[in-house]
Design a protein around this motif. Structure first.
Motif, short mmCIF file in Angstrom:
data_model
loop_
_atom_site.label_atom_id
_atom_site.label_comp_id
_atom_site.label_asym_id
_atom_site.label_seq_id
_atom_site.Cartn_x
_atom_site.Cartn_y
_atom_site.Cartn_z
N ALA A 1 1.23 -1.32 0.04
CA ALA A 1 0.08 -0.10 -0.02
C ALA A 1 1.24 0.74 0.00
CB ALA A 1 -0.69 -0.35 1.18
N LEU A 2 1.68 1.22 1.45
CA LEU A 2 2.78 2.47 1.03
C LEU A 2 3.26 2.67 -0.16
CD1 LEU A 2 3.53 2.55 5.13
CD2 LEU A 2 2.26 3.15 3.29
N SER B 1 2.79 1.67 -3.28
CA SER B 1 2.00 1.82 -4.72
C SER B 1 1.64 4.04 -4.33
CB SER B 1 0.40 1.82 -4.52
OG SER B 1 1.23 -0.29 -4.84
N MET B 2 1.39 3.83 -2.82
CA MET B 2 1.50 5.27 -2.52
C MET B 2 2.17 6.52 -2.75
SD MET B 2 -0.58 5.01 0.78
CE MET B 2 -2.30 4.67 1.35
N ALA B 3 3.62 5.56 -2.41
CA ALA B 3 4.56 6.51 -3.05
C ALA B 3 5.09 6.51 -4.81
CB ALA B 3 6.04 6.00 -2.17
N MET C 1 3.05 6.78 -7.11
CA MET C 1 1.44 7.20 -7.54
C MET C 1 1.56 9.09 -7.28
SD MET C 1 -1.43 4.45 -5.94
CE MET C 1 -3.05 5.37 -7.43
N GLU C 2 2.90 8.48 -6.21
CA GLU C 2 3.49 10.48 -5.46
C GLU C 2 4.04 10.90 -6.39
OE1 GLU C 2 1.31 11.64 -3.00
OE2 GLU C 2 2.67 13.48 -2.69
N ALA D 1 0.31 3.26 -10.06
CA ALA D 1 0.65 1.22 -9.74
C ALA D 1 -0.73 0.78 -9.51
CB ALA D 1 1.39 1.94 -8.44
N CYS D 2 -0.24 -0.58 -8.96
CA CYS D 2 -1.23 -1.74 -8.64
C CYS D 2 -0.60 -2.11 -7.57
CB CYS D 2 -1.83 -2.38 -9.66
SG CYS D 2 -3.41 -2.66 -9.53
N PRO D 3 -2.00 -1.97 -6.63
CA PRO D 3 -0.85 -2.67 -4.95
C PRO D 3 -2.12 -4.68 -5.41
CG PRO D 3 -2.92 -1.09 -4.58
CD PRO D 3 -2.73 -1.25 -5.89
N GLU E 1 0.42 0.46 -15.85
CA GLU E 1 0.38 0.64 -13.62
C GLU E 1 1.79 -0.75 -13.81
OE1 GLU E 1 -4.43 0.38 -13.50
OE2 GLU E 1 -2.69 -0.86 -12.41
#
Lengths: 413, 413
Positions: B79-80, B82-84, B86-87, B92-94, B129
């Motif tokens: 999760a983290l 993927s967030m990084a 996308m930032e 991205a796809c977790p 992705e």
């Protein structure tokens, strides 16, 4: 022998010791001859810690990834609670949302349960296992992990009870039941033995934090009897059930309050329906929740519109209105914070028209100025100055005969 | 343009800052035109913390529930990360193990991957992705969450690379590659540019912690080129590939060591095969891993059997043997701890019979007593006193010409 769904919130599973206590309670329920399905939240502050990690990475973490992150909290709880049950010799089966067949829509962060495929749960129950389901989560049609948003674990519990046709749904929390008012505000508040779905829904919407409105709505729709009771003490809780099954009807079941209210007055809006529509559309598009609305006449074919919002949204609401001044054509806008809302809720109100009068009389005799009024079939709400809220709750609690214990009522009335 | 699988271990994603660095590296790989599938472990100490919670509840937590618990660690990481990503503007796809289609057997705690259904991953790759897969986990035929046991995230990465027919699998870790010896033991140790699967497998089995033997075996079977490199530095790592594709063959590729060795001698065992079988069956049933075995003649139709075990299992092995004394019919049992094993590994050994001789000469010239010897086609191992291990590794490293940088070798040889 019946099927019971039990829900334990974050405080109830906040530590290893508490998880062990919860396991003992579940074991007792099973020993009484019931089949048991349990829903749990994340441990105490687990969710907050996960949110902190995410906000370290992104100011606005993407919602799909937040769901992947946050659902680990409940997954930890189901694993630990299942271990604690097995340590007591109780066969248990942990299930995440997708394993429990909880199918939701695809709105990440506030998904709605669309269907529960109970086959997997039923199999485990048939094997004599306690099924421990992660609350607050499900799986979307695309196979993505979703969360149900606020109050999600209560909703999981009620939806499971409905899908499994359970005999009841027990919500274990850190209070002993639903009270006639917040005991911190009204020391004479009494625990209710029972309350109707409709009354509970009003109370939940009016800020009584004990149950989330959505879970009450779900229980009402599916006629699932709910009971709210303490995880830590053994006393009887409060039953939430259908009005026709209640032992007694009361004019007023409880007094609720909300201390974070602001009022905005838009003065001299052109008295044409398109201007009123435009005003509230602008606010809705800005995601501002408008609660009570009162209109009054101005002059020259204009009206005044007053409405209440949560005080945190007051500034944004005013900006929204001011930035659309030309289009809206009003004369002036005034906002006021530092307000509160007190409400009386009771299904018996419909047949007792004197309740509103008694409410206004009580408040005015206490010198409390009423700034707005709104009513429904089973509720009357008044906006008053915040500093008078405690006094108002206490006076109303007394005036509506709520200071007396339920079991003494027969004598009093 | 190719497909690359990248694996980042627990240290590489040990903090929010490191996760951001990892995201930058992945973004660069994608920007170079590659499709990228990433596998991650749990953040630093996350797994240890979860284990501590479980052992607070049960002395022997049930394995199925442990799998539910531990897999949350990798889920947080995907999760983290993927967030990084996308930032940084990278799509991205977790995916958890079950979402990525990683199907395992049902052996909780040490499941084996049976099949990977790559449809879900392929779809995400086709959408452009980066797919971020939780390492170390899968789903059993019964729909239960499983973990792959030790070295699991490496195995996930290699198995994904094989299933997706990836061009290569990059293992990012906290060292810059595979070395000719442990640099803490042999300061002159050199990073290898390349090593064959067979050599790497021997080194991994001999205690080189950089790759888990199972992942090397999987890469070898499926012919997936591996590269081991640092998450923190940009230098070239070590390629692990098929022997026939290597630029040069070396007699000895590296020197490995294991400092926790014990030797047990069973003296005067009846020289009949059923007694030898019985001895090692008893040890296997007690879950004791026997490494090297040497037999020698005793007298009166009896033999002496010496074997090595991990020093932590020495006491238990002796007890097992002594408690079966009557059945085994031996005369005496002696154990010795405080030993080490040093090994020379190299695919060129087969065609250079002088390697064993050089090894024994080097050790004996240094006054190091050799207690046991074992050989394979590409490996020679000697058990020696523990306090001589550092000296032995350094002497062998020099004797086999490993003190020199790989790119200087052409001149030297």
């Amino acid at each position: 022998m019946g099927l019971v769904v039990q829900k334990f919130g974050g405080t109830s599973v906040g530590s290893v010791e508490r998880i062990k206590k919860v396991a003992e309670r579940i074991a007792r329920t099973q020993a009484e001859g019931h089949q048991v399905v349990v829903t749990v939240s994340a441990m105490g502050k687990a969710t907050d810690e996960l949110v902190a990690l995410a906000t370290d990475i992104s100011d606005a973490p993407p919602k799909r990834e937040m769901d992947v992150l946050l659902t680990t909290g409940e997954q930890v709880s189901i694993a630990l609670l299942s271990m604690a049950l097995m340590e007591l010799g109780v066969k248990a089966c942990p299930m995440t949302g997708w394993q429990a067949g909880i199918q939701t829509d695809s709105i990440h962060g506030k998904a709605k349960i669309e269907h529960i495929d109970t086959a997997h749960i039923q199999k485990a129950l048939n094997r004599g296992e306690v099924v421990v389901v992660a609350g607050f989560q499900g799986v979307s049609p695309e196979g993505a992990i979703t969360t149900l948003g606020r109050g999600g674990s209560d909703t999981t519990a009620v939806a499971l009870a409905a899908a499994l046709n359970a005999d009841c749904c027990e919500i274990y929390t850190d209070v002993t039941g639903v009270f006639t008012a917040d005991p911190r505000m009204a020391p004479k508040a009494q625990k209710l033995q029972e309350i109707s779905f409709e009354e509970m829904l009003e109370l939940a919407n009016l800020g009584a934090g004990v149950l989330h409105p959505r879970s009450v709505e779900c229980a009402m729709t599916h006629r699932v009897p709910l009971v709210v009771r303490s995880s830590f003490e053994n006393e009887e809780g409060t039953w939430v059930k259908e009005a026709e099954q209640m032992e007694e009807e009361r004019q007023v079941r409880g007094v609720a309050h909300d201390l974070e209210v602001a009022r905005i007055k838009v003065m001299g809006l052109p008295n044409r329906s398109e201007h009123l529509t435009l005003l509230f559309n602008k606010l809705a598009n800005a995601q501002i929740n408008v609660d009570m609305i009162v209109t009054s006449e101005h002059e020259d074919e204009r009206i005044n519109v007053a409405f209440s919002v949560h005080q945190d949204e007051c500034e944004q609401a005013c900006e929204e209105i001011q930035s659309n001044r030309d289009e809206l054509g009003y004369l002036n806008v005034i906002s006021e914070t530092g307000l509160a809302k007190v409400s009386a809720v009771g299904a018996g109100m419909v047949s007792h028209p004197g309740v509103a009068a008694r409410m206004f009389t009580t408040l005015s005799q206490s010198g409390i100025h009423i700034k707005m009024i709104s009513t429904s079939e089973i509720k009357i709400s008044c906006v008053i100055p915040q500093e008078k809220a405690t006094q108002a709750v206490q006076e109303l609690h007394t005036a509506f005969g709520l200071d007396v214990k339920t079991d003494e009522l027969a004598t009093v009335r």
